[in-house]
Design an enzyme around this catalytic site. Structure first.
Site: not given
Ligand code: IDP
Ligand code: MG
Length: 146
Positions: A120, A57, A134, A17, A123
């Site tokens: 984080n 997304y 994807e 990212k 992805h």
């Molecule tokens: P994942 O990447 O672990 O699959 P997802 O729930 O699919 O998690 O969420 C996609 C992305 O959205 C996350 O990797 C993160 O960057 C962001 N995200 C997820 N939950 C939150 C939140 O509660 N606050 C802000 N950003 C979030």
């Molecule tokens: Mg996800």
């Protein structure tokens, strides 16, 4: 190959990212991907528009973090890769760690490098259908080796 054998080779999409690319972590993350036994079958750097991030997304369109997530994911270049290996989808998710870096297991990439639940670092596709969608979002068949 008998029933119950566990030799299914999968492909999954990995993204490094924008925050991680900006911090110069691409090489270290790719090194950890390779040292954990994944084959990199395609690799490139792209800078998404907000609209492209929204499309990628779209399953999260109703989530409160959607706008912020799409701003973030279009804030700078990303590195995208197709990873291949046995149970690659699940294994790449395991190496990434939990969405929230603070809750991710020690040694995972998100735990090592993640800033917060949004920034984080990486992805990974969450299942076979998502992985196919994807991979096709970013790559054509000509981009892929092996
Ligand atoms: P994942 O990447 O672990 O699959 P997802 O729930 O699919 O998690 O969420 C996609 C992305 O959205 C996350 O990797 C993160 O960057 C962001 N995200 C997820 N939950 C939150 C939140 O509660 N606050 C802000 N950003 C979030
Ligand atoms: Mg996800």
């Amino acid at each position: 190959m008998g029933v119950g054998s566990d030799t299914s080779v999968e492909s999954t999409l990995a993204i490094i990212k924008p925050d991680a690319v900006a911090r110069g972590l691409s090489g270290e993350i790719l090194r950890q991907i390779e040292s954990n036994g994944f084959k990199i079958r395609a690799l490139k750097m792209v800078h998404l528009t907000v609209q492209q991030a929204q499309q990628f997304y779209e399953v999260h369109r109703e989530r409160p973090f959607f706008a912020s997530l799409c701003q973030y994911m279009s804030s700078g270049p990303i590195v995208v890769a197709i990873l291949e290996g046995e149970r690659a989808i699940e294994r790449w998710r395991a190496l990434m760690g939990a969405t929230d870096p603070a809750k991710a297991a020690p040694g995972t990439i998100r735990r090592q490098f993640g800033t917060d639940i949004e920034k984080n670092v990486v992805h990974g596709s969450d299942g076979p259908e998502t992985a196919q969608r994807e991979v096709n979002f970013f790559f054509s068949t000509l981009d892929r080796v092996g």
